[in-house]
Design a protein around this motif. Structure first.
Motif, short mmCIF file in Angstrom:
data_model
loop_
_atom_site.label_atom_id
_atom_site.label_comp_id
_atom_site.label_asym_id
_atom_site.label_seq_id
_atom_site.Cartn_x
_atom_site.Cartn_y
_atom_site.Cartn_z
N TYR A 1 -4.02 7.02 4.06
CA TYR A 1 -3.07 6.07 4.66
C TYR A 1 -3.56 5.53 6.02
O TYR A 1 -3.40 4.35 6.32
N VAL B 1 8.91 -0.75 9.63
CA VAL B 1 8.81 0.45 8.79
C VAL B 1 9.69 1.55 9.40
O VAL B 1 9.78 1.68 10.62
N ASP C 1 4.55 -7.17 8.61
CA ASP C 1 4.29 -6.23 7.52
C ASP C 1 5.60 -5.54 7.21
O ASP C 1 6.12 -4.77 8.01
N HIS D 1 2.43 7.95 12.86
CA HIS D 1 1.36 7.31 12.08
C HIS D 1 0.91 6.01 12.76
O HIS D 1 -0.28 5.77 12.97
N PHE D 2 1.89 5.17 13.10
CA PHE D 2 1.52 3.87 13.68
C PHE D 2 0.91 4.03 15.07
O PHE D 2 -0.03 3.32 15.43
N GLY E 1 2.26 -0.39 -1.62
CA GLY E 1 1.57 0.90 -1.75
C GLY E 1 1.01 0.97 -3.17
O GLY E 1 1.71 1.37 -4.09
N HIS F 1 12.96 3.49 -2.08
CA HIS F 1 13.98 4.25 -1.39
C HIS F 1 14.63 3.36 -0.34
O HIS F 1 14.21 2.24 -0.11
N TYR G 1 5.14 -4.22 12.39
CA TYR G 1 5.27 -3.35 11.22
C TYR G 1 6.72 -2.90 11.16
O TYR G 1 7.15 -2.10 11.98
N GLY H 1 6.84 -3.02 1.85
CA GLY H 1 6.07 -1.78 1.73
C GLY H 1 6.44 -0.91 0.54
O GLY H 1 6.24 0.30 0.59
N TRP H 2 6.95 -1.51 -0.53
CA TRP H 2 7.28 -0.71 -1.71
C TRP H 2 6.01 -0.14 -2.31
O TRP H 2 4.92 -0.66 -2.10
N ASN H 3 6.19 0.86 -3.10
CA ASN H 3 5.05 1.48 -3.76
C ASN H 3 5.05 1.14 -5.24
O ASN H 3 6.11 1.16 -5.86
N GLU I 1 -2.30 -2.01 -0.23
CA GLU I 1 -3.26 -1.08 0.37
C GLU I 1 -4.63 -1.25 -0.28
O GLU I 1 -5.66 -1.10 0.37
N HIS J 1 2.60 -5.74 1.74
CA HIS J 1 1.78 -4.53 1.86
C HIS J 1 2.21 -3.43 0.88
O HIS J 1 2.66 -2.34 1.28
N GLN K 1 7.88 7.00 10.55
CA GLN K 1 6.43 6.81 10.53
C GLN K 1 5.87 6.46 11.91
O GLN K 1 4.74 6.00 12.04
N ASP L 1 -4.56 1.48 6.62
CA ASP L 1 -3.92 0.66 7.64
C ASP L 1 -4.94 0.07 8.63
O ASP L 1 -4.79 -1.07 9.05
N HIS M 1 12.90 1.20 2.20
CA HIS M 1 12.29 -0.06 1.77
C HIS M 1 13.31 -1.19 1.79
O HIS M 1 12.97 -2.33 2.10
N1 ARG Z 1 4.29 2.14 1.31
C1 ARG Z 1 4.66 2.83 2.50
C2 ARG Z 1 5.77 3.82 2.21
O1 ARG Z 1 6.43 3.75 1.20
C3 ARG Z 1 5.13 1.88 3.58
C4 ARG Z 1 4.10 0.90 4.06
C5 ARG Z 1 4.36 0.41 5.44
N2 ARG Z 1 3.37 -0.49 5.97
C6 ARG Z 1 2.19 -0.09 6.43
N3 ARG Z 1 1.33 -0.99 6.85
N4 ARG Z 1 1.84 1.17 6.51
O2 ARG Z 1 6.00 4.72 3.00
#
Ligand code: ARG
Length: 588
Positions: free
Chosen positions: A324, A348, A119, A355-356, A161, A130, A346, A122-124, A270, A159, A352, A328, A133
């Protein structure tokens, strides 16, 4: 093919066994002092302690057995009982020949291939990219290449966002600018236009605009929240508009990934987890894994030995929304059903980590996936010279496209300064500029220890000497041109013989590839591949300066041997660079 260190370890282990000692003590590795030996074994010290003997004496008794091992030239004892091992030239030549013949250039494979989910990216959707990414994309891509190369069955998922509040912000902003569109008319029965009402450039403008307004204006914020909730509840017009946002963004991202040389197997997001969330929530409530706490459904994930604060996993908040955490967890369930991964990485941003940790514990508790198959591969920030996360020259948000363009401009400048390629076609020059720019960016990123922050300094990264991507391209191109000249002169690679010190060093470096990859694989650190590639290029450079190949007066056999050694180096260097996502030109 096995490398010398592992073959020696087995054989030296047997020698230890003959003395009634633990064969594991026979572990052999590359020598710390390459001037004294090729390999060393430090086991005699621990062994002596176990049997209460003098370590040097014991080492002295084991040494003759090691000397009798096929390929070992000489064994000496240093210090308190280090066994220093020197190999014969023939043994090194045999390895170099094997590297040349091996389809994987000596890189090896895993013993038991696994299904691995990665994974990263992870762009949104619509939100600006940023720097995290970019790092995620570069590191993730290198890991997918490495794991695949070693035999794992990898599925990469970007994945996206694509499901948060930014969607509501955008919907309301589009409505503000173009209220006449059918997406906002609840009596409209369709079909909705197939053409998107907004372009990527519009999205880039609309999002910051909407985000700024919502910060100032509570009513605007509320409207965005309502739109988000209605979208998530499936309001047809919003869904249709949202699909346009996603499609437009994906086209842009795919183009940029193409520029970066990165490929994803899956373009999920997501939103793909959203459809699983209702059943997941029911399941977790039903099995008492989720509990009601102050109006919210949570999964407590705190453990007795926790050293830091561990807030609960938030399944559904007190307003009835899931965020979020839930997407996940839903994604884990989705992947279990669709891909059944044995390991999920992941890639990332380090920030984060909590979170994970919460998500993994919840997944384990829910019985969806064991915690030890879920790994957060965190990384530090790429900073500007001011020590803050890297921004564009103008200080604005980073756009991948602009970022790559800046690197290309710099690469062009460098090539011009060096007078490279003046008489080549525009097409070839452009291709080389692309390759140099990407090599500089990727190598600079991956050659850092993953978890560390680093300062992005394009001037430094674009240098043609030192530990840089362009230097490695240059090294490859040099061997390619040697191979071309040899072919023109009718010289063919022959049987490798290892004589000169530089030949020994080069052959030893070729032999170190498998263990370098294994380490990079185990630690999920492409950094080790960069180190190996650089060390190999350096060893080749010393060989090149001291061991003439095509010059007059070189014996034909020696010429053919050295050419073969160069060919093996080229092959392995190209494989290594490919694993860090770097493509090499034919000349530069
Ligand atoms: N879109 C998220 C961000 O910009 C990152 C995603 C990472 N992957 C995940 N499975 N949470 O912060």
């Amino acid at each position: 093919m096995a490398d010398i260190a592992s073959e020696l370890s087995t054989a030296v282990g047997k020698a230890f066994e003959q003395f009634g000692l633990d064969p594991k003590l026979g572990q052999v590795r590359r020598a710390d002092r390459p001037d004294l030996a090729d390999f060393q074994c430090n086991g005699a010290m621990a062994a002596a302690k176990a049997v209460k003997r003098n370590p040097r004496e014991l080492a002295g008794e084991i040494a003759p057995l090691i000397e009798a091992i096929d390929g070992v030239d000489e064994v000496s004892i240093a210090g308190p009982g280090f066994l220093n091992i020197k190999m014969t030239g023939d043994a090194l030549a045999k390895q170099a020949i094997a590297v040349m013949a091996d389809a994987k250039a000596g890189g090896g494979s895993v013993d038991t291939p696994r299904r691995v989910m990665m994974d990263f990216g992870g762009w949104n959707v619509a939100k600006p990219m940023h720097i995290g990414h970019l790092r995620s994309t570069i590191i993730g891509d290198s890991l997918q290449r490495l794991f695949r190369f070693l035999g794992d069955e990898v599925t990469s998922d970007v994945h996206l966002g694509d499901w948060g509040l930014q969607m509501g912000l955008l919907i309301t902003e589009v409505q503000f600018e173009q209220p006449e569109l059918p997406y906002f008319d609840e009596s409209f029965t369709g079909p909705y236009p197939t053409e998107s009402p907004v372009s990527m450039a519009d999205l880039e403008r609309l999002y910051p605009q909407a985000s700024a307004k919502s910060k100032e204006d509570e009513a605007r914020r509320e409207a965005a929240r309502t739109a988000t909730a209605q979208l998530q509840a499936g309001r047809p017009g919003y869904m249709a508009l949202w699909k346009h946002f996603c499609a437009v963004t994906q086209v842009g991202l795919e183009r940029e990934c193409g520029d970066l040389g990165v490929r994803f197997d899956l373009w999920k997001g997501e939103s793909d987890a959203e459809k699983l969330i209702p059943e997941m929530v029911e399941d977790l409530k039903g099995r008492d894994i989720a509990i009601l706490d102050d109006g919210a459904w949570i999964i407590p994930v705190v453990r007795e030995d926790d050293k830091k604060e561990m807030p609960p996993f938030m399944l559904v908040n007190s307003q009835g929304a899931s965020g979020y955490h839930a997407t996940d967890l839903g994604t884990i369930l989705d992947r279990k059903r669709e891909n059944d991964p044995e390991l999920t990485l992941y890639i990332v941003d380090q920030r984060q980590a909590l979170h994970f940790e919460q998500v993994f514990r919840a997944a384990d508790k829910a019985g969806y996936m064991p915690e030890d198959t879920l790994e957060h591969i965190g990384f530090g920030t790429m900073n500007g010279k001011d020590g803050k996360p890297f921004k564009t020259r103008e200080g604005g948000v980073l756009k991948l496209h602009d970022f790559i363009q800046q690197a290309k401009d710099k690469a062009r400048e460098r090539l011009e300064e060096a007078g490279i390629g003046e008489d080549w076609s525009d097409e070839e020059r452009a291709d080389i500029i692309d390759k140099v720019a990407l090599a500089a960016i990727k190598f600079a990123d991956l050659s850092n220890v993953r978890t560390k922050n680093y300062v992005f300094d394009i001037d430094q990264f674009m240098r043609f000497e030192g530990k840089t991507g362009p230097y490695l391209l240059y090294a490859v191109v040099r061997v390619k041109s040697l191979m071309r000249r040899a072919a023109e002169q009718g010289v063919e690679p022959g049987t490798i013989k290892i004589e000169a010190a530089e030949e020994r060093a080069l052959a030893l470096q070729l032999d170190a590839f498998e263990s370098a990859l294994k380490l990079a694989y185990d630690n999920r650190t492409p950094h080790g591949i960069c180190e190996h590639a650089h060390a190999l290029a350096t060893a080749f450079s010393a060989f090149w300066s001291n061991c003439p190949i095509l010059k007059d007066g070189v014996e034909p056999e020696q010429r053919a041997s050295r050419l073969a050694l160069a060919q093996a180096t080229l092959k392995q260097l190209e494989v290594a660079l490919n694993l860090i996502g770097i493509d090499t030109p034919e000349r530069m």
